[in-house]
Write an enzyme that holds these catalytic residues in place. Structure first.
Site, mmCIF file in Angstrom:
data_model
loop_
_atom_site.group_PDB
_atom_site.id
_atom_site.type_symbol
_atom_site.label_atom_id
_atom_site.label_comp_id
_atom_site.label_asym_id
_atom_site.label_seq_id
_atom_site.Cartn_x
_atom_site.Cartn_y
_atom_site.Cartn_z
ATOM 1 N N ASP A 1 2.619 1.337 3.401
ATOM 2 C CA ASP A 1 3.247 1.633 2.109
ATOM 3 C C ASP A 1 4.183 2.835 2.221
ATOM 4 O O ASP A 1 3.786 3.902 2.701
ATOM 5 C CB ASP A 1 2.185 1.901 1.048
ATOM 6 C CG ASP A 1 1.401 0.650 0.688
ATOM 7 O OD1 ASP A 1 1.454 -0.330 1.462
ATOM 8 O OD2 ASP A 1 0.727 0.641 -0.345
ATOM 9 N N ASP B 1 2.010 3.678 9.364
ATOM 10 C CA ASP B 1 1.548 3.462 8.000
ATOM 11 C C ASP B 1 2.381 2.307 7.420
ATOM 12 O O ASP B 1 3.435 1.956 7.952
ATOM 13 C CB ASP B 1 1.752 4.753 7.208
ATOM 14 C CG ASP B 1 1.472 4.589 5.726
ATOM 15 O OD1 ASP B 1 0.448 3.979 5.393
ATOM 16 O OD2 ASP B 1 2.299 5.048 4.915
ATOM 17 N N ASP C 1 3.821 8.871 5.960
ATOM 18 C CA ASP C 1 4.496 9.674 4.936
ATOM 19 C C ASP C 1 3.550 10.468 4.061
ATOM 20 O O ASP C 1 3.971 11.393 3.368
ATOM 21 C CB ASP C 1 5.331 8.773 4.030
ATOM 22 C CG ASP C 1 4.463 7.935 3.100
ATOM 23 O OD1 ASP C 1 4.668 7.987 1.877
ATOM 24 O OD2 ASP C 1 3.559 7.237 3.589
ATOM 25 N N GLU D 1 4.686 0.698 -2.759
ATOM 26 C CA GLU D 1 3.254 0.983 -2.757
ATOM 27 C C GLU D 1 2.575 -0.244 -3.370
ATOM 28 O O GLU D 1 2.752 -0.540 -4.557
ATOM 29 C CB GLU D 1 2.935 2.234 -3.578
ATOM 30 C CG GLU D 1 3.439 3.531 -2.973
ATOM 31 C CD GLU D 1 2.585 4.018 -1.802
ATOM 32 O OE1 GLU D 1 1.404 3.602 -1.713
ATOM 33 O OE2 GLU D 1 3.106 4.806 -0.989
#
Length: 399
Positions: free
Chosen positions: A187, A185, A341, A194
């Site tokens: 961000d 992933d 996350d 983000e």
């Protein structure tokens, strides 16, 4: 004969000196012995050398003891010889070997003791302990035999939460060596930010967007719907803001080390993001990422329209992207690592051979094979059995 053989465990301890190992085996070579196992560890100049040898006929214990003791004394070492017996064939292990990785910053004695105690309580044995890193986190790897991975992972996860450490349990053997693709992933994983929240700052809707982002990452909202809702608030924002935001992005500490090291080992690296291609693609190019998948914001006349173009990379999209990357890399899913996350990472974390929750929401930590809560992305290397010393040596050599 009853088929058993005599075993001798010879242990030398003391200040390390050159030639100890070769001289010891020179002594043992004078006797009809076979080498069954050996371990040598040097900690701050102190040597612990253990050699397990076997003999099918009664050995001359007096002679062996005298010669080993004399050798040890010549080096200023202590020696010990323990006799036993072993049945031929097999090691008696009821289960496969496991790797237990323990990380802490700092790593306190009570944490090590609690993990070791939980392993013992499960009926398992710690066969070997080695250090993989000492800075900025301390990482120990324990080779464990006699335990089932599932129950031990559950038990150690509880200890990890109480002691504020990270503990991972993986199958031993060739399993980790087979990993060939890592998919991450972006961000709050590869980067500290983000992206949509950074854009919202410029659009004047930061608080509203951040609230929706947080709920989506906890799994409380449908990701695709929440992304459309947040993107709509960006309507009218100048597209050049995407480039400005890209310049503000902060890589997670250790990200470059992780990717550089895995590329040296022949891994393919991919990123799959619910974020946006215009921000992510230049970042990926600079890091040498092999595969990229992300969402695309619609731009008309140099302005964001507030729409996200289909297809949207959501939870299902990330899982399918993992499969696609694996197919392109020519590796089965069992040889992939997925790192994330948020709730939209759950699918790919579950599908990968090793799913890692990195500073993740509770729902992700509970579902992943292992969780890391240290702020260093290259700690993933330790889960793969790669030590900090090996990484630094490769960096020095430019290998």
């Amino acid at each position: 004969m009853n088929g058993s053989r005599t075993t001798l465990l010879i242990t030398l301890t003391g200040r390390d000196r050159p030639g100890v190992t070769s001289r010891l085996f020179g002594v043992l070579a004078r006797h009809p012995l076979t080498v069954m196992d050996i371990e040598q560890v040097v900690i701050r100049g102190r040597l612990v050398l253990g050699v397990l040898v076997g003999c099918d006929t009664p050995p001359d214990l007096t002679s062996i003891h005298r010669e080993v003791s004399s050798l040890a004394a010549s080096f200023g070492l202590d020696s010990e010889i323990t006799t036993g017996s072993a049945e031929p064939g097999g090691n008696g292990a009821a289960h496969d070997k496991l790797h237990v990785t323990l990380l802490g910053s700092p790593l306190r004695p009570d944490a090590v003791g609690a993990v070791a105690g939980r392993i013992a309580a499960s009926g398992a044995n710690i066969d070997r302990i080695s250090r993989l890193a000492s800075d900025p986190v301390t990482c120990l790897e324990l080779d464990v035999s006699g335990a089932e991975p599932g129950p031990l992972r559950t038990a150690l996860a509880r200890e990890a939460v109480e002691l504020s450490v990270d503990v991972a349990v993986q199958r031993g053997g060739l399993y980790r060596r087979a990993m060939r693709l890592i998919v991450m992933d972006v961000d709050s994983t590869l980067i500290q930010d983000e992206v949509i929240d950074l854009l919202a700052n410029r659009a004047g809707c930061a608080a509203e967007v951040a609230k929706v982002t947080e709920a989506a990452m906890r799994g409380e909202l449908d990701f695709a719907g929440s992304l459309r809702e947040r993107a709509a608030l960006l309507a009218g924002l100048d597209a050049t803001m995407l480039d400005e935001v890209r310049g503000e992005i902060r890589l997670t500490p250790g990200a470059e080390t992780l990717i550089r090291t895995l590329k040296r080992l022949g891994y393919k690296c991919g990123i799959v993001s619910g974020g946006f291609t215009r921000v992510i693609e230049p970042l990926a190019a600079g890091l040498g990422i092999d595969y990229i998948a992300a969402n695309t914001l619609e731009i008309v006349d140099g302005k964001l329209t507030g729409r996200v173009l289909d297809p949207i990379i959501d939870r299902e999209g990330k899982t399918e992207t993992l499969r696609d990357f694996a197919a392109r890399a020519g590796v089965p899913l069992s040889q992939t690592v997925a790192v994330g996350d948020g709730a939209n990472d759950l699918g790919m974390i579950g599908a990968a051979g090793l799913g890692v929750a990195f500073n993740a929401k509770p729902v992700v930590r509970d579902a992943a094979d292992t969780a890391l809560n240290v702020p260093y992305l290259d700690a993933i290397l330790y889960l793969l059995g790669i030590s900090r010393d090996a990484v630094e040596a490769a960096d020095r050599a430019g290998a």
